[in-house]
Design a protein around this motif. Structure first.
Motif, mmCIF file in Angstrom:
data_model
loop_
_atom_site.group_PDB
_atom_site.id
_atom_site.type_symbol
_atom_site.label_atom_id
_atom_site.label_comp_id
_atom_site.label_asym_id
_atom_site.label_seq_id
_atom_site.Cartn_x
_atom_site.Cartn_y
_atom_site.Cartn_z
ATOM 1 N N GLY A 197 37.108 10.788 -87.042
ATOM 2 C CA GLY A 197 35.830 11.391 -86.676
ATOM 3 C C GLY A 197 34.757 11.137 -87.715
ATOM 4 N N GLY A 198 35.111 11.288 -88.996
ATOM 5 C CA GLY A 198 34.146 11.028 -90.059
ATOM 6 C C GLY A 198 33.723 9.579 -90.123
ATOM 7 N N LEU A 199 34.675 8.665 -89.883
ATOM 8 C CA LEU A 199 34.358 7.235 -89.934
ATOM 9 C C LEU A 199 33.438 6.819 -88.794
ATOM 10 C CD1 LEU A 199 34.898 4.523 -91.325
ATOM 11 C CD2 LEU A 199 36.886 4.235 -89.835
ATOM 12 N N VAL A 200 33.743 7.298 -87.582
ATOM 13 C CA VAL A 200 32.882 6.975 -86.435
ATOM 14 C C VAL A 200 31.469 7.509 -86.664
ATOM 15 C CG1 VAL A 200 32.467 7.459 -83.997
ATOM 16 C CG2 VAL A 200 34.754 6.832 -84.765
ATOM 17 N N ALA A 201 31.375 8.726 -87.169
ATOM 18 C CA ALA A 201 30.058 9.326 -87.416
ATOM 19 C C ALA A 201 29.288 8.558 -88.481
ATOM 20 C CB ALA A 201 30.230 10.787 -87.836
#
Length: 206
Positions: free
Chosen positions: A113-117
């Protein structure tokens, strides 16, 4: 739900069976409406943040290159494309793997989730705004363009202040993406804890 039931539901590794996917979808539909709504629309909130990041990046590049024309023409793709790419990326990396039983690690969900964001709401808008505004600056002669030998150095010098100003936005986006994925994983665990209907019982005994 017992550990044995969890293994039965998502023990298929990276190739979950259609029965497991169907079981998880049925359990998802039995969740409280608030959980289902948050799971379904959470990626769009993340995408909206990416759209704002795109508009900010576009504005910073326009100021750096003294571009006054084509505000709508440059602003529209800078809002729409980061939004769509972030929503699609989050669904592909987090939402769908959870609903298929293929994402069973809370840390992995948080990192995804953090990487996609970070990519969708930070780096992608910057990389997208650069060629759009470079083309506009060339078309309207709003800023003197460098000679061929200095092109790379010129765009690095233009991009560095933009990245520095957007760094806080990127950090916030990454934190929100990690938070969203952690909440979605919690909802996933709620799905597994629901009392199984008859079809679930038959699946677990096979």
């Amino acid at each position: 739900m017992k550990m044995e039931d969890n293994v039965t539901l998502h023990g298929q590794g990276h190739n979950p069976s259609p029965n497991v996917m169907q079981t998880l979808i049925e359990r998802f539909e039995r969740l409280p409406e608030l959980d289902r709504t948050f799971f379904a629309y959470g990626p769009f909130y993340l995408g909206i943040n990416s759209a704002f990041a795109g508009l900010i990046a576009n504005s910073l590049f326009r100021r750096a290159l003294n571009i006054a024309q084509a505000r709508f023409a440059s602003g529209l793709p800078m809002a729409v494309l980061p939004l769509l790419s972030t929503v699609a990326g989050y669904n592909a990396m987090v939402s769908k793997p959870l609903l298929s039983g293929d994402l069973n690690c809370p840390t992995c969900a948080l990192v995804r989730g953090g990487l996609v964001a970070t990519l969708g709401g930070g780096l992608y808008p910057i990389l997208l705004a650069l060629p759009i505004n470079a083309g506009l600056a060339t078309r309207y002669n709003s800023s003197p363009m460098p000679e061929k030998g200095n092109i790379t150095r010129f765009w690095i010098a233009i991009s560095q202040p933009v990245m520095k100003k957007l760094s806080f936005v990127i950090i916030l986006q990454a934190l929100f993406g990690a938070y969203l994925s952690s909440k979605h994983y919690t909802i996933y665990l709620k799905m597994l804890e629901l009392p199984p209907p008859n079809k679930d019982s038959e699946l677990n005994t096979n």
